[in-house]
Enzyme design. Structure first.
Site, PDB file in Angstrom:
ATOM      1  N   GLY A  79       0.813  -1.212   0.000  1.00  0.00           N
ATOM      2  CA  GLY A  79       0.000   0.000   0.000  1.00  0.00           C
ATOM      3  C   GLY A  79       0.839   1.250   0.000  1.00  0.00           C
ATOM      4  O   GLY A  79       0.348   2.341   0.312  1.00  0.00           O
ATOM      5  N   GLY A  80       2.136   1.114  -0.342  1.00  0.00           N
ATOM      6  CA  GLY A  80       2.986   2.288  -0.469  1.00  0.00           C
ATOM      7  C   GLY A  80       3.222   3.039   0.820  1.00  0.00           C
ATOM      8  O   GLY A  80       3.576   4.221   0.796  1.00  0.00           O
ATOM      9  N   SER A 162       4.987  -5.409  -2.428  1.00  0.00           N
ATOM     10  CA  SER A 162       5.139  -3.983  -2.682  1.00  0.00           C
ATOM     11  C   SER A 162       5.790  -3.292  -1.484  1.00  0.00           C
ATOM     12  O   SER A 162       6.929  -3.605  -1.137  1.00  0.00           O
ATOM     13  CB  SER A 162       3.783  -3.377  -3.053  1.00  0.00           C
ATOM     14  OG  SER A 162       3.920  -2.095  -3.595  1.00  0.00           O
TER      15      SER A 162
END
Length: 509
Positions: A79-80, A162
């Site tokens: 989710g960055g 991610s």
């Protein structure tokens, strides 16, 4: 289940602490998913999101006991660092596919303003990198409690997607590479490495927050107390992406809040720690998709659009830097639904932010002796890499190629990602990829080697190895099967360019 106390009120922006014990005579039901942590830009109240969010989900065989000693798979969602984007993925299928021989966990951690607000004022009256400290707390919870679910606390493999994959890398170098015995292997799916600023470089973010919440009217030493007294709605209204200093926007950067080099958890820039060998040496599996940048890149019509996009998202880049980037990324053939320079922006951003961080991490891991591994040669360490190149008609028609985290449905199973989480092709022409990928990943969880329990007939997965000038061997995974390939020399050269550019900008700060 709670793995930490609700991070509310006086516990905002502090390291997580143990939850309060419930009455021994009562049993809390843990049969439904609880809220995830508030993300950047989300309204408040937000459906399914809340400040009280530090929960963990566990999937285990029904007949597992404290004596089962099953390998444990801990998933760190992405989710960055601005959202919990892969929350509550169902772990039932991986447990079933393993022959009920593993335990699977996923969990929430604080993100955005709630997890990564940084300032010397936070350090003085709170904790920096609170979101990463949440992750560490979860690993400590696993160490203490997972045996109750049949898991082996001495065989924990952490896996991130991610930003979760970037977090795996952070835990390798945390506290200068100190090995606390929390995990024995790692899996990093599409490593996300944003800008990694120092605390001093993030004071402007803190100043913006206190200004937007009315806490700039009190003395600096009282500003954290002021923020803790604010209503959650007031704080969430400030949990927004804004242009970096020197940029006017719109648009705003994709990832405004990030971990910082705090001198403790992150004692230096991660690339320096890796290059100095200050990391925990454990077997690692890395992977990325062919078109990592396609769901993030600007729909560029011209080279100047590409340059502006990069400077909006990487604030230390200069005009000369973007010229050098464009020199290495010329215009590519067009793709559907996009403007002429979108493919260039997609490839450049995908390599800069996901593919090349993985490549450069592998280079450091394979070439350096490491703290926590007896200073031994890297030849004894299992390092594996892959490129996911499974095509889907819907993705191709949308001009996305093989996008970021498209491999997730094959790793967890297409029914595990929730409504709308997997393309229909995983039930039809791409269905054969699922047992192939699950076999490799479950084998790594169980044996720290993707080959031991791989699917019958699957090719042997060779280790990444740069010795002798080779750019590194990786598994190429496609619809028709898997085969080993060498990293193309031109891709390796571009990754060296990004590493050198990042190093130059960091050293000039």
């Amino acid at each position: 289940m709670r793995y930490a106390a609700p991070p509310l009120g006086s516990l905002r922006w502090r390291a997580p602490v143990e939850p309060v014990q419930t009455d021994p005579g009562t049993v809390e039901k843990a049969t439904t998913f609880r809220p995830v942590c508030l993300g950047t830009g989300a309204p408040y109240p937000a459906d399914g999101q809340d400040e009280d969010c530090l929960f963990v989900n566990v999937w285990a065989p029904a007949n597992a006991t404290a004596r089962s000693k099953l390998p444990v798979w801990v998933f760190i969602q992405g989710g960055g660092y601005v959202a919990n984007s892969n929350a509550n993925w169902d772990g039932a299928e991986v447990v079933q596919r393993s022959g009920h021989s593993i335990v699977m966990l996923n969990f929430n951690y604080r993100v955005g303003l709630w997890g990564f607000l940084a300032s010397e004022r936070v350090r003085a009256d709170g904790a920096l990198n609170a979101g990463l400290l949440d992750q560490r707390m979860l690993m400590q919870w696993v160490k203490r409690h997972i045996s109750a679910f049949g898991g082996d606390p001495d065989h924990v493999v952490i896996h991130g997607a991610s930003a979760g994959a970037g977090s795996v890398a952070m835990h390798l170098v945390a506290y200068g590479g100190r090995n606390d015995g929390l995990f024995v292997g790692g899996m990093a799916e599409s490593v996300f490495f944003p800008a990694q600023p120092t605390v001093a470089e993030l004071e402007y973010q803190f100043d913006r927050v206190v200004g937007q919440t009315g806490c700039d009217t009190v003395a600096p030493a009282r500003q954290m107390a002021c923020l803790r007294e604010k209503n959650v709605a007031v704080l969430q209204a400030a949990n927004q992406a804004q242009p970096f200093p020197g940029r006017t926007g719109p648009p705003v950067p994709l990832f405004y809040w990030t971990p910082c080099v705090d001198g403790d958890f992150l004692r230096d820039l991660p690339y320096r720690l890796f290059e100095r060998g200050q990391f925990i040496g454990v077997p690692m599996l890395f992977g990325s998709s062919t078109d990592e940048g396609s769901v993030f890149a600007v729909d560029a019509a011209s080279p100047s659009d590409v340059a502006t996009f990069f400077r909006d998202n990487y604030p230390l880049l200069t005009a000369n830097d973007t010229s050098a980037i464009l020199a290495r990324y010329p215009q590519l053939p067009p793709v559907p639904q996009h403007r002429p320079w979108f493919p260039t922006a997609s490839r450049a951003y995908g390599e800069a932010t996901f593919i090349c961080p993985q490549h450069n991490l592998l280079r450091s891991l394979s070439n350096q002796p490491k703290v926590g591994h007896g200073g031994s040669s890297s030849s004894s360490l299992g390092l594996y890499a892959y490129r996911y190149n499974v095509h889907d008609a819907e993705n191709l028609a949308a001009g996305l190629g093989v996008p970021h985290l498209f491999d997730a449905a094959a790793i967890f199973g297409p029914d595990s990602l929730g409504p709308g989480g997997a393309r229909a092709s995983y039930k039809t022409y791409n269905a054969a990829v699922v047992p192939l990928m699950m076999g490799y990943w479950l084998s790594f969880v169980r044996a720290l080697d993707p080959n031991v329990h791989r699917m019958s007939g699957a090719p042997v997965w060779e280790c990444w190895n740069e010795e002798g000038g080779d750019a590194g061997r990786r598994m190429l995974i496609e619809t028709q099967g898997a085969t080993m390939e060498s990293t193309p020399a031109e891709e390796a050269e571009r990754c060296s360019f990004w590493l050198a550019l990042g190093r130059e900008r960091m050293e000039q700060r």
